[in-house]
Motif scaffolding. Sequence first.
Motif, PDB file in Angstrom:
ATOM      1  N   GLY A  66      -2.505  10.087  10.312  1.00  9.06           N
ATOM      2  CA  GLY A  66      -1.780   8.843  10.088  1.00  9.06           C
ATOM      3  C   GLY A  66      -2.679   7.633  10.263  1.00  9.06           C
ATOM      4  N   HIS A  67      -3.459   7.618  11.335  1.00 11.15           N
ATOM      5  CA  HIS A  67      -4.399   6.516  11.554  1.00 11.15           C
ATOM      6  C   HIS A  67      -5.408   6.438  10.410  1.00 11.15           C
ATOM      7  CE1 HIS A  67      -6.981   3.691  13.670  1.00 11.15           C
ATOM      8  NE2 HIS A  67      -8.002   4.482  13.407  1.00 11.15           N
ATOM      9  N   THR A  68      -5.904   7.570   9.976  1.00  8.39           N
ATOM     10  CA  THR A  68      -6.858   7.598   8.862  1.00  8.39           C
ATOM     11  C   THR A  68      -6.219   7.048   7.590  1.00  8.39           C
ATOM     12  OG1 THR A  68      -7.877   9.550   9.865  1.00  8.39           O
ATOM     13  CG2 THR A  68      -8.450   9.073   7.574  1.00  8.39           C
ATOM     14  N   SER A  69      -4.947   7.323   7.406  1.00 10.05           N
ATOM     15  CA  SER A  69      -4.252   6.825   6.214  1.00 10.05           C
ATOM     16  C   SER A  69      -4.179   5.301   6.201  1.00 10.05           C
ATOM     17  CB  SER A  69      -2.840   7.413   6.119  1.00 10.05           C
ATOM     18  OG  SER A  69      -1.940   6.799   7.024  1.00 10.05           O
ATOM     19  N   ARG A  70      -4.340   4.667   7.362  1.00 10.26           N
ATOM     20  CA  ARG A  70      -4.356   3.208   7.405  1.00 10.26           C
ATOM     21  C   ARG A  70      -5.527   2.646   6.595  1.00 10.26           C
ATOM     22  NH1 ARG A  70      -0.809  -0.019   8.108  1.00 10.26           N
ATOM     23  NH2 ARG A  70      -2.179  -1.504   9.185  1.00 10.26           N
ATOM     24  N   SER A  71      -6.602   3.426   6.456  1.00 10.39           N
ATOM     25  CA  SER A  71      -7.731   2.983   5.637  1.00 10.39           C
ATOM     26  C   SER A  71      -7.356   2.915   4.164  1.00 10.39           C
ATOM     27  CB  SER A  71      -8.929   3.929   5.817  1.00 10.39           C
ATOM     28  OG  SER A  71      -9.402   3.872   7.132  1.00 10.39           O
ATOM     29  N   LEU A  72      -6.314   3.614   3.794  1.00 13.72           N
ATOM     30  CA  LEU A  72      -5.803   3.579   2.429  1.00 13.72           C
ATOM     31  C   LEU A  72      -4.705   2.532   2.286  1.00 13.72           C
ATOM     32  CD1 LEU A  72      -5.458   7.456   2.159  1.00 13.72           C
ATOM     33  CD2 LEU A  72      -7.386   6.079   1.326  1.00 13.72           C
ATOM     34  N   VAL A  73      -3.791   2.522   3.254  1.00 15.29           N
ATOM     35  CA  VAL A  73      -2.664   1.594   3.206  1.00 15.29           C
ATOM     36  C   VAL A  73      -3.142   0.148   3.231  1.00 15.29           C
ATOM     37  CG1 VAL A  73      -0.634   0.778   4.484  1.00 15.29           C
ATOM     38  CG2 VAL A  73      -1.042   3.237   4.221  1.00 15.29           C
ATOM     39  N   THR A  74      -4.158  -0.140   4.051  1.00 15.52           N
ATOM     40  CA  THR A  74      -4.642  -1.514   4.106  1.00 15.52           C
ATOM     41  C   THR A  74      -5.288  -1.943   2.784  1.00 15.52           C
ATOM     42  OG1 THR A  74      -6.678  -0.730   5.179  1.00 15.52           O
ATOM     43  CG2 THR A  74      -4.936  -1.606   6.608  1.00 15.52           C
ATOM     44  N   VAL A  75      -5.964  -1.025   2.116  1.00 15.53           N
ATOM     45  CA  VAL A  75      -6.506  -1.362   0.794  1.00 15.53           C
ATOM     46  C   VAL A  75      -5.363  -1.711  -0.160  1.00 15.53           C
ATOM     47  CG1 VAL A  75      -7.667  -0.419  -1.252  1.00 15.53           C
ATOM     48  CG2 VAL A  75      -8.641  -0.055   1.025  1.00 15.53           C
ATOM     49  N   ILE A  76      -4.333  -0.902  -0.153  1.00 18.01           N
ATOM     50  CA  ILE A  76      -3.189  -1.142  -1.034  1.00 18.01           C
ATOM     51  C   ILE A  76      -2.524  -2.478  -0.716  1.00 18.01           C
ATOM     52  CG2 ILE A  76      -0.891  -0.300  -1.672  1.00 18.01           C
ATOM     53  CD1 ILE A  76      -2.035   2.571  -0.965  1.00 18.01           C
ATOM     54  N   GLU A  77      -2.326  -2.746   0.566  1.00 15.35           N
ATOM     55  CA  GLU A  77      -1.601  -3.946   0.972  1.00 15.35           C
ATOM     56  C   GLU A  77      -2.473  -5.199   0.938  1.00 15.35           C
ATOM     57  OE1 GLU A  77       0.089  -3.097   4.777  1.00 15.35           O
ATOM     58  OE2 GLU A  77       1.622  -1.755   3.958  1.00 15.35           O
ATOM     59  N   TYR A  78      -3.665  -5.126   1.497  1.00 15.63           N
ATOM     60  CA  TYR A  78      -4.495  -6.322   1.616  1.00 15.63           C
ATOM     61  C   TYR A  78      -4.989  -6.818   0.265  1.00 15.63           C
ATOM     62  CZ  TYR A  78      -4.868  -5.570   6.717  1.00 15.63           C
ATOM     63  OH  TYR A  78      -4.625  -5.420   8.051  1.00 15.63           O
ATOM     64  N   LEU A  79      -5.345  -5.894  -0.620  1.00 17.36           N
ATOM     65  CA  LEU A  79      -5.873  -6.325  -1.913  1.00 17.36           C
ATOM     66  C   LEU A  79      -4.800  -6.963  -2.791  1.00 17.36           C
ATOM     67  CD1 LEU A  79      -8.313  -4.778  -0.843  1.00 17.36           C
ATOM     68  CD2 LEU A  79      -8.682  -3.897  -3.136  1.00 17.36           C
ATOM     69  N   ALA A  80      -3.553  -6.842  -2.374  1.00 15.46           N
ATOM     70  CA  ALA A  80      -2.453  -7.517  -3.067  1.00 15.46           C
ATOM     71  C   ALA A  80      -2.136  -8.872  -2.439  1.00 15.46           C
ATOM     72  CB  ALA A  80      -1.202  -6.638  -3.045  1.00 15.46           C
ATOM     73  N   ARG A  81      -2.949  -9.285  -1.436  1.00 16.51           N
ATOM     74  CA  ARG A  81      -2.683 -10.532  -0.711  1.00 16.51           C
ATOM     75  C   ARG A  81      -3.913 -11.438  -0.741  1.00 16.51           C
ATOM     76  NH1 ARG A  81      -0.352  -9.046   5.122  1.00 16.51           N
ATOM     77  NH2 ARG A  81      -0.282 -11.335   5.211  1.00 16.51           N
ATOM     78  N   PRO A  82      -4.182 -12.062  -1.879  1.00 18.60           N
ATOM     79  CA  PRO A  82      -5.323 -12.975  -1.936  1.00 18.60           C
ATOM     80  C   PRO A  82      -5.085 -14.198  -1.052  1.00 18.60           C
ATOM     81  CG  PRO A  82      -4.040 -13.092  -3.956  1.00 18.60           C
ATOM     82  CD  PRO A  82      -3.484 -11.947  -3.167  1.00 18.60           C
ATOM     83  N   VAL A  83      -6.183 -14.718  -0.507  1.00 15.10           N
ATOM     84  CA  VAL A  83      -6.117 -15.929   0.315  1.00 15.10           C
ATOM     85  C   VAL A  83      -7.181 -16.900  -0.173  1.00 15.10           C
ATOM     86  CG1 VAL A  83      -5.186 -14.740   2.342  1.00 15.10           C
ATOM     87  CG2 VAL A  83      -7.670 -14.924   2.055  1.00 15.10           C
TER      88      VAL A  83
END
Length: 202
Positions: free
Chosen positions: A42-59
């Motif tokens: 689950g923790h390792t999957s955060r390396s995938l989830v953050t890519v999915i979520e963060y790359l959709a949030r430009p600043v």
Amino acid sequence: MSVIVSSFTEAAFAVRDTVARVPRDAWDGPGLGEWTVRDLVGHTSRSLVTVIEYLARPVDREVVHSAAAYYTAISAGTFDPAAVTERGRRAGRDLGDDPATRFHALVDEAVRVAQRADPDLVVHTIVGGMRVAAYLPTRTFELCVHGLDLAAATGAPIALPARAVEEAAALAAVSAAQRGLGPDLLLAMTGRRGLPPGFSVV
């Protein structure tokens, strides 16, 4: 495809294949520290989830300019280890009844997002705005390290791609040097002496 995206993609595929080989009776067994194998995945999957979520949030503002600076910022932050542990457990639960299949799906989605992203896009991260090209190597690093953790915990083999390992190792070395740990690392890598107790770049 850029080298950075290729390294991330190849590391994600390697860990995906290892997750698929986790024995059915190993998921609730010891993983890493307080985590079970499910928690670790689950923790390792955060390396995938953050890519999915963060790359959709430009600043608008770039705050952290390199992958190494990301780890310097993390080390200087006030992140609660207990909260990190609990996030891993929660992420493990979020994988559901078939964690390997869910992990596979996250890999596919994260890779698609990474391959389509503008490397110069500045996106949200936990330590502030970063360019995609600077953030992705931190995810490759996490995938490599936790892929090795998973293999050690379960005996499932992992075949990390050389390019991803080289990138992760170089990032670790630069991170160590930027935090004043470079001499210790150089002495250990050249056989002069072992690393001091508790040495870590994360």
